[in-house]
Design an enzyme around this catalytic site. Structure first.
Site, PDB file in Angstrom:
ATOM      1  N   HIS A  53       0.826  -1.205   0.000  1.00 43.17           N
ATOM      2  CA  HIS A  53       0.000   0.000   0.000  1.00 43.17           C
ATOM      3  C   HIS A  53       0.858   1.251   0.000  1.00 43.17           C
ATOM      4  CE1 HIS A  53       0.866   0.743   4.268  1.00 43.17           C
ATOM      5  NE2 HIS A  53       0.539  -0.518   4.516  1.00 43.17           N
ATOM      6  N   CYS A  69       3.638  -4.744   6.454  1.00 38.80           N
ATOM      7  CA  CYS A  69       3.197  -4.347   5.118  1.00 38.80           C
ATOM      8  C   CYS A  69       4.348  -3.737   4.324  1.00 38.80           C
ATOM      9  CB  CYS A  69       2.059  -3.340   5.217  1.00 38.80           C
ATOM     10  SG  CYS A  69       0.556  -4.041   5.916  1.00 38.80           S
TER      11      CYS A  69
END
Length: 94
Positions: A53, A69
């Site tokens: 992301h 992440c």
């Protein structure tokens, strides 16, 4: 090497729950769109527990700043999102 995830774009509820356990001041839901701190796109991996992301903090890209992440520049994750399809094999290497 075995894939870590399969590029699924669903199952965000489990990931949100884990993040909120670490910081209960965070809202339960942050709507998608340009005001979202993760950017306009996210690619969910590993049953939603791992994501690729964007970020509202470019200095955190390439660091150990999130819950596992992968943070990218907003425009780069938007381009990647358009290039891959659900089910794309993803291999993570150190």
């Amino acid at each position: 090497m075995d894939p870590i995830g399969t590029g699924q774009r669903l199952r965000a509820r489990a990931a949100r729950k884990l993040v909120r356990q670490k910081n209960q001041r965070l809202p339960e839901v942050v709507k998608a769109g340009p005001a979202n701190p993760l950017g306009t796109r996210a690619i969910y991996l590993a049953d939603g527990l791992l994501r690729i992301h964007g970020t509202n903090d470019p200095s955190s890209i390439g660091t150990n700043a999130s819950s596992g992440c992968f943070r990218m520049y907003r425009e780069d994750v938007e381009e990647l999102y358009d290039m891959v399809q659900p089910g794309t094999r993803v291999i993570v290497q150190r």
